[in-house]
Design an enzyme around this catalytic site. Structure first.
Site, mmCIF file in Angstrom:
data_model
loop_
_atom_site.group_PDB
_atom_site.id
_atom_site.type_symbol
_atom_site.label_atom_id
_atom_site.label_comp_id
_atom_site.label_asym_id
_atom_site.label_seq_id
_atom_site.Cartn_x
_atom_site.Cartn_y
_atom_site.Cartn_z
ATOM 1 N N LYS A 129 0.856 -1.190 0.000
ATOM 2 C CA LYS A 129 0.000 0.000 0.000
ATOM 3 C C LYS A 129 0.884 1.230 0.000
ATOM 4 O O LYS A 129 2.045 1.152 0.425
ATOM 5 C CB LYS A 129 -0.881 0.007 1.263
ATOM 6 C CG LYS A 129 -2.110 0.875 1.149
ATOM 7 C CD LYS A 129 -3.264 0.187 0.454
ATOM 8 C CE LYS A 129 -4.408 1.136 0.192
ATOM 9 N NZ LYS A 129 -5.604 0.450 -0.315
ATOM 10 N N ASP A 169 -6.988 4.470 -4.546
ATOM 11 C CA ASP A 169 -7.641 4.352 -3.238
ATOM 12 C C ASP A 169 -8.245 5.739 -2.974
ATOM 13 O O ASP A 169 -8.461 6.501 -3.932
ATOM 14 C CB ASP A 169 -6.620 3.949 -2.154
ATOM 15 C CG ASP A 169 -7.277 3.566 -0.825
ATOM 16 O OD1 ASP A 169 -7.853 2.477 -0.733
ATOM 17 O OD2 ASP A 169 -7.240 4.367 0.132
HETATM 18 P P1 NDP Z 1 -12.866 7.907 -2.711
HETATM 19 O O1 NDP Z 1 -11.790 8.900 -2.526
HETATM 20 O O2 NDP Z 1 -13.423 7.673 -4.057
HETATM 21 O O3 NDP Z 1 -14.089 8.251 -1.742
HETATM 22 C C1 NDP Z 1 -13.968 8.342 -0.362
HETATM 23 C C2 NDP Z 1 -15.297 8.774 0.213
HETATM 24 O O4 NDP Z 1 -15.254 8.700 1.638
HETATM 25 C C3 NDP Z 1 -15.625 10.215 -0.129
HETATM 26 O O5 NDP Z 1 -17.008 10.352 -0.224
HETATM 27 C C4 NDP Z 1 -15.098 10.961 1.092
HETATM 28 O O6 NDP Z 1 -15.712 12.219 1.324
HETATM 29 C C5 NDP Z 1 -15.487 9.990 2.183
HETATM 30 N N1 NDP Z 1 -14.667 10.187 3.379
HETATM 31 C C6 NDP Z 1 -13.322 10.281 3.466
HETATM 32 N N2 NDP Z 1 -12.938 10.458 4.723
HETATM 33 C C7 NDP Z 1 -14.070 10.466 5.458
HETATM 34 C C8 NDP Z 1 -14.353 10.604 6.819
HETATM 35 N N3 NDP Z 1 -13.380 10.794 7.735
HETATM 36 N N4 NDP Z 1 -15.634 10.509 7.200
HETATM 37 C C9 NDP Z 1 -16.629 10.325 6.305
HETATM 38 N N5 NDP Z 1 -16.421 10.219 4.990
HETATM 39 C C10 NDP Z 1 -15.168 10.284 4.586
HETATM 40 O O7 NDP Z 1 -12.317 6.539 -2.074
HETATM 41 P P2 NDP Z 1 -12.794 5.049 -2.354
HETATM 42 O O8 NDP Z 1 -14.266 5.004 -2.530
HETATM 43 O O9 NDP Z 1 -11.916 4.489 -3.395
HETATM 44 O O10 NDP Z 1 -12.386 4.343 -0.982
HETATM 45 C C11 NDP Z 1 -13.257 4.287 0.153
HETATM 46 C C12 NDP Z 1 -12.789 3.204 1.093
HETATM 47 O O11 NDP Z 1 -12.787 1.942 0.414
HETATM 48 C C13 NDP Z 1 -11.374 3.369 1.647
HETATM 49 O O12 NDP Z 1 -11.322 2.826 2.951
HETATM 50 C C14 NDP Z 1 -10.542 2.508 0.713
HETATM 51 O O13 NDP Z 1 -9.339 2.089 1.326
HETATM 52 C C15 NDP Z 1 -11.493 1.351 0.503
HETATM 53 N N6 NDP Z 1 -11.240 0.545 -0.689
HETATM 54 C C16 NDP Z 1 -11.260 1.099 -1.940
HETATM 55 C C17 NDP Z 1 -11.074 0.297 -3.052
HETATM 56 C C18 NDP Z 1 -11.208 0.827 -4.437
HETATM 57 O O14 NDP Z 1 -11.194 0.008 -5.369
HETATM 58 N N7 NDP Z 1 -11.351 2.108 -4.649
HETATM 59 C C19 NDP Z 1 -10.756 -1.143 -2.906
HETATM 60 C C20 NDP Z 1 -10.838 -1.637 -1.557
HETATM 61 C C21 NDP Z 1 -11.042 -0.793 -0.503
HETATM 62 P P3 NDP Z 1 -14.987 13.577 0.877
HETATM 63 O O15 NDP Z 1 -15.308 13.744 -0.567
HETATM 64 O O16 NDP Z 1 -15.588 14.595 1.762
HETATM 65 O O17 NDP Z 1 -13.516 13.399 1.145
#
Ligand code: NDP
Length: 448
Positions: A129, A169
């Protein structure tokens, strides 16, 4: 819950003592060692041969400075990381996170989790990572491009299609992967599948964008069916509104669920008529806006400040898809009180340990992230296969493979839990099933 093995207890103490300022890493290691106690009791050679000690130490940690220039000519210096955690079963594989909260503890916890998750997919990929404390929010495309190019100027020395294959991510989507891949290609003078999540015109896989959210729902479907439930007619709450949340919303809706709430880091929207996904996509994917704009544009929808209160919205199924430790004990209690019957983790480690215990003790069907969100990395591995073959599968072919992978993964984890006397405990089952393949490979190499 305590670790029921004296050696592993001592190991946990050593992990904390060695890096005392890494709470997220400690949390991830404690959860895994707790699950592995029965395995260590049954197979003492894993301790004797040093497998357990090696497991909690990354093979390599790379930390570097990333200088970049903003549009006004000011210089900024961020910090970059790549933790190459474990390559026992394949090249390091795992995403890059760009978010101000990124530090070594967070990248280590994510790399550690990734090792087991990747093993669970059944595909030949190790765990890694990386990321940076750079915040892409509010930056122009040109600023993001300059940052990505500077980041890759250093990272490119350590990665390669058979060595380490990063992906996206939080904060790293198609735009960032494009800039990173372009810079790697320029520096190496090679066109190779060194990153996944690439655009479809330059080696990306169909269904990669959808894979984590879709895979989450495929696994949830297996869990729900085993528990005599289903998405059909259920009310669903999804935190986040990024890549994982958006495609979880799409698939949960296709499977018959009604998604009534989604969030970002500022707050959440509640829409009793069901979330209008194209509107969310317009705001979050295209305009890069805030979720509160949804309530301004959609009649009948409400916006509430404070993302953590989303768990107070009554639902049958909760899919936390935002970030680590976003579902605390109070949130779990609210879900239980409102009759929620399943929590399936889309984000990495979104439930705090006490929340996870409370949900499981209350009999809520629970699937941990390392099983439930493995669909993203699984399709990333399929992207690597397609790149190696210089060939592309159709959306349907990739989606079918994803469904098979998630179904097999669910059953493997469930069976592993049963084999070690913890039937129904998918947390333990996922940790054990993911661990055994990695551990047996490490033993075979005689490297420990
Ligand atoms: P994105 O950057 O696309 O989206 C993240 C989302 O989470 C945004 O809506 C963001 O809001 C919100 N967010 C971030 N921090 C917080 C917080 N402290 N409280 C509430 N909401 C928050 O990321 P992903 O969708 O790619 O990833 C989301 C999760 O899934 C992570 O934990 C990642 O590690 C995991 N993941 C992702 C994969 C992938 O293929 N993308 C694969 C496996 C796991 P804002 O816009 O306000 O920042």
């Amino acid at each position: 819950m305590s670790i029921q093995n004296e050696y592993l207890n001592g190991l946990m103490e050593r992990v904390v003592k060695r890096d005392p300022a890494e709470p997220e890493f400690h949390q991830a290691v404690r959860e895994v060692l707790t699950s592995l106690a029965p395995v260590a009791n049954a197979r003492p050679e894993l301790i004797r041969e040093g497998v357990m000690d090696c497991l909690v130490e990354p093979e390599r940690t790379i930390k570097f400075r990333v200088p970049w220039e903003d549009d006004k000519g000011n210089i900024h210096v961020n910090r970059g990381f790549r933790v190459q955690f474990n390559s026992a079963i394949g090249p390091y594989k795992g995403g890059l996170r760009f978010h101000p909260s990124v530090n070594e503890s967070i990248i280590k916890f994510l790399g550690f989790e990734q090792t087991f998750k990747n093993s669970l997919t059944g595909l030949p990929i190790g765990g890694g990572k990386g990321g940076s404390d750079f915040d892409p929010k509010g930056k122009s495309d040109a600023e993001v491009m300059r940052f990505c190019q500077s980041f890759m100027n250093e990272l490119f020395k350590y990665i390669g299609p058979d060595t380490d294959v990063p992906a996206g991510d939080i904060g790293v989507g198609a735009r960032e992967i494009g800039y990173l891949f372009g810079q790697y290609k320029r520096l190496s003078n090679e066109f190779t599948g060194v990153l996944t999540g690439k655009g479809l015109t330059y080696g990306g896989s169909l269904a990669r964008k959808e894979a984590t959210g879709y895979g989450l729902c495929y696994l949830a479907d297996c869990l729900l069916k085993d528990g005599g439930k289903g998405f059909e007619g259920s009310t669903v709450v999804i935190s986040g509104s990024g890549n994982v949340a958006i495609y979880a919303c799409e698939k949960a809706t296709q499977l018959g669920g009604k998604v009534v709430a989604m969030s970002d880091s500022n707050g959440y929207v509640y829409d009793k008529d069901g979330i209008d996904l194209p509107l969310i996509q317009q705001i979050k994917e295209i305009e890069r806006g805030r979720i509160k704009e949804y309530a301004q544009r959609k009649a009948g929808a409400e916006y509430h400040e404070g993302c953590v209160n989303i768990w107070n919205v009554p639902c049958d199924i909760a899919l936390p898809c935002a970030t680590q430790n976003e579902l605390p004990l109070e949130g779990a209690k609210a879900l239980i009180q409102n009759g929620c019957f399943a929590v399936v983790e889309g984000a990495n480690m979104p439930s705090t340990p006490d929340a996870m215990d409370a949900l499981q003790e209350a009999g809520v069907l629970f699937a941990p992230s390392k099983a439930a969100n493995a669909g993203g990395v699984a399709v990333s591995a399929l992207e690597m296969s397609q790149n190696s073959m210089r060939f592309s599968w159709t959306f349907q072919e990739v989606d079918d493979r994803l469904k098979t992978i998630m179904t097999d993964l669910y059953h493997n984890a469930a069976q592993a839990a049963e084999r070690f006397g913890m039937a129904g405990n998918l947390v333990a089952g996922a940790n054990i099933a993911g661990f055994l393949k990695v551990a047996d490979s490490m033993l075979a190499y005689g490297l420990v």
